[in-house]
Scaffold this motif. Structure first.
Motif, mmCIF file in Angstrom:
data_model
loop_
_atom_site.group_PDB
_atom_site.id
_atom_site.type_symbol
_atom_site.label_atom_id
_atom_site.label_comp_id
_atom_site.label_asym_id
_atom_site.label_seq_id
_atom_site.Cartn_x
_atom_site.Cartn_y
_atom_site.Cartn_z
ATOM 1 N N ALA A 1 0.831 -1.203 0.000
ATOM 2 C CA ALA A 1 0.000 0.000 0.000
ATOM 3 C C ALA A 1 0.863 1.250 0.000
ATOM 4 C CB ALA A 1 -0.935 -0.001 1.208
ATOM 5 N N LEU A 2 0.290 2.336 -0.497
ATOM 6 C CA LEU A 2 0.927 3.641 -0.436
ATOM 7 C C LEU A 2 0.503 4.300 0.867
ATOM 8 C CD1 LEU A 2 2.691 5.563 -2.256
ATOM 9 C CD2 LEU A 2 0.535 6.689 -2.854
ATOM 10 N N ILE A 3 1.478 4.676 1.688
ATOM 11 C CA ILE A 3 1.154 5.243 2.995
ATOM 12 C C ILE A 3 1.533 6.715 3.045
ATOM 13 C CG2 ILE A 3 1.472 3.017 4.132
ATOM 14 C CD1 ILE A 3 4.134 4.180 5.252
ATOM 15 N N HIS A 4 0.814 7.458 3.872
ATOM 16 C CA HIS A 4 1.086 8.872 4.097
ATOM 17 C C HIS A 4 2.039 8.995 5.278
ATOM 18 C CE1 HIS A 4 -0.310 13.032 5.552
ATOM 19 N NE2 HIS A 4 0.423 13.202 4.467
ATOM 20 N N ARG A 5 3.242 9.526 5.019
ATOM 21 C CA ARG A 5 4.271 9.589 6.052
ATOM 22 C C ARG A 5 4.296 10.925 6.774
ATOM 23 N NH1 ARG A 5 9.695 6.806 3.723
ATOM 24 N NH2 ARG A 5 10.333 7.355 5.840
ATOM 25 N N GLY A 6 3.373 11.802 6.452
ATOM 26 C CA GLY A 6 3.272 13.031 7.218
ATOM 27 C C GLY A 6 3.148 14.266 6.353
ATOM 28 N N SER A 7 2.716 15.368 7.001
ATOM 29 C CA SER A 7 2.656 16.692 6.380
ATOM 30 C C SER A 7 3.732 17.563 7.007
ATOM 31 C CB SER A 7 1.276 17.321 6.581
ATOM 32 O OG SER A 7 0.270 16.549 5.966
ATOM 33 N N PHE A 8 4.450 18.322 6.190
ATOM 34 C CA PHE A 8 5.604 19.081 6.664
ATOM 35 C C PHE A 8 5.501 20.525 6.201
ATOM 36 C CE2 PHE A 8 6.672 14.663 6.182
ATOM 37 C CZ PHE A 8 7.397 14.358 7.337
ATOM 38 N N GLU A 9 5.843 21.454 7.088
ATOM 39 C CA GLU A 9 5.817 22.874 6.754
ATOM 40 C C GLU A 9 7.068 23.241 5.962
ATOM 41 O OE1 GLU A 9 5.274 25.272 10.193
ATOM 42 O OE2 GLU A 9 3.297 24.443 10.667
ATOM 43 N N VAL A 10 6.869 24.057 4.919
ATOM 44 C CA VAL A 10 7.982 24.517 4.079
ATOM 45 C C VAL A 10 7.769 25.990 3.756
ATOM 46 C CG1 VAL A 10 8.419 22.262 3.036
ATOM 47 C CG2 VAL A 10 6.789 23.814 1.971
ATOM 48 N N GLY A 11 8.883 26.647 3.408
ATOM 49 C CA GLY A 11 8.812 28.022 2.951
ATOM 50 C C GLY A 11 8.297 28.982 3.994
ATOM 51 N N PRO A 12 8.045 30.229 3.584
ATOM 52 C CA PRO A 12 7.427 31.186 4.496
ATOM 53 C C PRO A 12 5.955 30.845 4.681
ATOM 54 C CG PRO A 12 7.623 32.145 2.313
ATOM 55 C CD PRO A 12 8.312 30.819 2.266
ATOM 56 N N PRO A 13 5.306 31.358 5.710
ATOM 57 C CA PRO A 13 3.880 31.073 5.921
ATOM 58 C C PRO A 13 3.055 31.495 4.698
ATOM 59 C CG PRO A 13 4.814 32.098 7.870
ATOM 60 C CD PRO A 13 5.867 32.182 6.806
ATOM 61 N N GLY A 14 2.258 30.578 4.211
ATOM 62 C CA GLY A 14 1.399 30.894 3.076
ATOM 63 C C GLY A 14 2.050 30.781 1.721
ATOM 64 N N ALA A 15 3.274 30.265 1.633
ATOM 65 C CA ALA A 15 3.949 30.136 0.343
ATOM 66 C C ALA A 15 3.237 29.101 -0.526
ATOM 67 C CB ALA A 15 5.402 29.743 0.532
ATOM 68 N N VAL A 16 2.958 29.467 -1.770
ATOM 69 C CA VAL A 16 2.304 28.562 -2.711
ATOM 70 C C VAL A 16 3.374 27.856 -3.534
ATOM 71 C CG1 VAL A 16 0.790 28.406 -4.710
ATOM 72 C CG2 VAL A 16 0.213 29.931 -2.826
ATOM 73 N N VAL A 17 3.318 26.533 -3.600
ATOM 74 C CA VAL A 17 4.282 25.747 -4.366
ATOM 75 C C VAL A 17 3.693 25.440 -5.742
ATOM 76 C CG1 VAL A 17 5.566 23.582 -4.500
ATOM 77 C CG2 VAL A 17 5.282 24.733 -2.288
ATOM 78 N N ASN A 18 4.403 25.846 -6.795
ATOM 79 C CA ASN A 18 3.992 25.574 -8.176
ATOM 80 C C ASN A 18 4.749 24.421 -8.800
ATOM 81 O OD1 ASN A 18 2.243 27.812 -8.137
ATOM 82 N ND2 ASN A 18 3.880 29.191 -8.805
ATOM 83 N N SER A 19 5.963 24.152 -8.293
ATOM 84 C CA SER A 19 6.844 23.186 -8.958
ATOM 85 C C SER A 19 7.625 22.409 -7.913
ATOM 86 C CB SER A 19 7.800 23.921 -9.902
ATOM 87 O OG SER A 19 8.762 23.054 -10.453
ATOM 88 N N ILE A 20 7.663 21.071 -8.069
ATOM 89 C CA ILE A 20 8.456 20.201 -7.204
ATOM 90 C C ILE A 20 9.391 19.381 -8.086
ATOM 91 C CG2 ILE A 20 8.408 18.372 -5.466
ATOM 92 C CD1 ILE A 20 5.520 19.151 -4.853
ATOM 93 N N ASN A 21 10.688 19.535 -7.878
ATOM 94 C CA ASN A 21 11.673 18.780 -8.643
ATOM 95 C C ASN A 21 12.621 18.087 -7.671
ATOM 96 O OD1 ASN A 21 14.266 19.336 -11.088
ATOM 97 N ND2 ASN A 21 12.596 17.898 -11.179
ATOM 98 N N ILE A 22 12.880 16.803 -7.889
ATOM 99 C CA ILE A 22 13.685 16.002 -6.974
ATOM 100 C C ILE A 22 14.902 15.466 -7.710
ATOM 101 C CG2 ILE A 22 13.707 13.978 -5.462
ATOM 102 C CD1 ILE A 22 10.647 14.329 -5.221
ATOM 103 N N GLY A 23 16.096 15.655 -7.146
ATOM 104 C CA GLY A 23 17.327 15.182 -7.759
ATOM 105 C C GLY A 23 18.527 15.637 -6.964
ATOM 106 N N ASP A 24 19.709 15.186 -7.353
ATOM 107 C CA ASP A 24 20.960 15.554 -6.680
ATOM 108 C C ASP A 24 21.382 16.936 -7.170
ATOM 109 O OD1 ASP A 24 23.363 15.733 -5.427
ATOM 110 O OD2 ASP A 24 24.304 14.052 -6.457
#
Length: 517
Positions: free
Chosen positions: A431-454
């Motif tokens: 199953a796919l499990i939810h490992r948590g919600s995490f705060e990022v950026g300044p309060p209220g920052a809207v995320v448009n793009s997520i890129n993962i890599g080295d």
């Protein structure tokens, strides 16, 4: 006209007519209905034999050049553009209207990329494309940029980074557009010419552009901002091909070392019978991890309700890549509405072929809610789970990214539903499990793009977020770019570097990608 069957003057079937015009039978039938293609029938009875004369077809192509706009079919590029008389007729007008005003600039500082860097697209306001060089894990600085001007258009909402000419060095490709208005009699028509700009290490300004070749551009009559570009190796050579998705079309571009240019090899603009579909996102995958590559496209179908157009359902389209053609092999109806630029491929269920993931939203009464959906490479849905705290009065647009940043088998999924938060998912057993919600950026920052890599060469993958800081007002100081690291032992994210607001003219980041020199 006397018949000259011996010399092939008579074409006695739809297949022969289509072969003579170098198009599909469907195009011929549509052109007869909409453009008066000279087709004869042996009787008025339904299904009676059709025939045509070559001379009449040739005369029709000449006299009907400005008569109608034919929708492009999924055929190789040379066939498609040879059979687009309307587009050929507008070339002089395009050159007169936009050549001197929106012509891409060939000047500027040489394009520069460091060993590890981030490329951002900031289309609002003046428009800007920037490269952020990595000095160390906690220091990034802009090392190259280009902005819009009277002779250059840099309103880029999406970008891709990779080796697209086979020299083992990365280039950057971005789609942009130019507006053109055409007058026929008392009527005016507005179209948007969507073209590709390419930037290469050490080249001043643009390296390549498809702007000057109308046959290598995509034309839309609206929704000109709904573009996305990705890279994928479709033919097995060292270089990746460019896949462009617009509001209604998908096109493949390949680099030709012989002439040093990028050419549109194929395109498709038909995604459903008698349907009004707007495309939302695009990805590339190989069925069962091998065989012919597939291009997967998500979209929403609309229907007329009274005097308005309403969303009907979502779709997932599978396009095969066969000799540069794009036949539609499968279309899956989705009981939800798709999210723009949120279709990704990854190996989350480790040990098998890659899977396809997308965020969607559904309307329950007067409330919208976001969901995460997953399909196998063959289109079988195996994940349909609600995203936490995603209820809203408006449609929920949740970007997502996939990468292997946790120390376990399989890729991980990050979704940005609420401002200032990331939701983290991994596959555990069955199953796919939810490992948590995490705060990022300044309060209220809207995320448009997520890129993962080295992003720094430490052999660990980082997370690059691009978006908007809404706390500083609607115009200035909206810039938001952040690099995160992940600790598996603590199951927490750490901000390695962050830039919020900043200099005048720094606006919202719509796309952020990790690149290589």
């Amino acid at each position: 006209m006397a018949l000259d069957i011996k010399n092939g003057e008579l074409l006695s079937s739809w297949k022969e007519i289509a072969a003579f015009l170098r198009c599909s039978v469907r195009s011929c039938i549509r052109w007869e209905k909409r453009g008066g293609l000279p087709i004869h029938r042996s009787s008025d009875a339904q299904g009676s034999r059709v025939y045509a004369y070559k001379k009449e077809l040739e005369d029709w192509l000449k006299t009907q050049a400005n008569g109608f706009k034919a929708a492009p079919e999924s055929v190789p590029r040379r066939k498609r553009w040879r059979l687009s008389p309307w587009l050929l007729a507008i070339i002089p007008a395009v050159l007169l209207v936009i050549f001197f005003f929106l012509k891409p600039s060939q000047g500027g500082r040489p394009f520069r990329m460091s060993k590890y860097d981030i490329v951002t697209a900031e289309p609002d306001g003046q428009g800007r494309l920037r490269v952020w060089g990595n000095k160390d894990a906690r220091t990034y600085r802009p090392i190259w940029e280009i902005t819009s001007s009277k002779t250059n258009t840099v309103h880029h909402a999406t970008l891709a980074v990779g080796d697209i000419d086979g020299d083992q060095r990365s280039e950057v490709v971005v789609p942009t557009y130019a507006k053109a208005t055409f007058t026929r009699g008392e009527k005016q028509a507005v179209y948007f010419k969507i073209f590709l700009n390419f930037y290469k290490q050490g080249t001043s300004g643009l390296w390549k552009t498809t702007f000057f070749s109308d046959g290598d551009c995509v034309w839309e009559d609206g929704n000109y901002w709904m573009n996305e570009v990705i890279l994928a190796n479709l033919d097995g050579d060292p270089a990746a091909e460019v896949i462009l998705k617009t509001a209604t079309q998908v096109a493949i571009y390949d680099y030709s070392p012989k002439n040093g240019e990028f050419r549109m090899m194929s395109s498709r603009a038909s995604f459903g019978k008698n349907s009004d579909v707007r495309l939302k996102a695009v990805a590339a995958i190989r069925a069962q991890g091998k065989g012919s590559p597939r291009i997967v496209v998500s979209g929403d179908e609309f229907q007329e309700k009274g005097n308005t157009r309403a969303q009907k359902c979502g779709w997932l389209f599978f396009l095969e890549v066969q000799d540069w053609a794009l036949p539609l092999s499968k279309a899956i109806e989705i009981d939800a509405f798709m999210t723009p630029k949120a279709l990704v491929v990854g190996d989350v269920v480790s040990g098998g072929p890659e899977e396809i993931y997308s965020t969607v939203y559904r309307l329950d009464g007067a409330t919208y809610r976001a969901y995460l959906l997953g399909w196998t490479a063959d289109g079988d849905k195996f994940i349909d789970m609600p995203l936490p705290d995603s209820e809203s009065e408006d449609p929920v647009f949740a970007p997502l990214g996939i990468g292997d940043f946790a120390f376990d088998a399989g890729d991980d999924i990050l979704v940005a539903v609420k401002p200032g938060k990331l939701d983290f998912y991994s596959w555990r057993e069955n199953a796919l499990i939810h490992r948590g919600s995490f705060e990022v950026g300044p309060p209220g920052a809207v995320v448009n793009s997520i890129n993962i890599g080295d992003s720094d060469g430490d052999r660990h993958q980082e997370i690059v977020l691009g978006g908007a800081n809404l706390a500083n007002g609607p115009q200035s100081g909206r810039f938001y770019l952040e690099v995160l690291g992940y600790s598996d032992s603590k199951n927490e994210f750490t901000s390695l570097w962050k830039r919020v607001g900043g200099d005048k003219g720094e606006t919202e980041v719509w796309s952020a990608k990790i690149g290589r020199k």
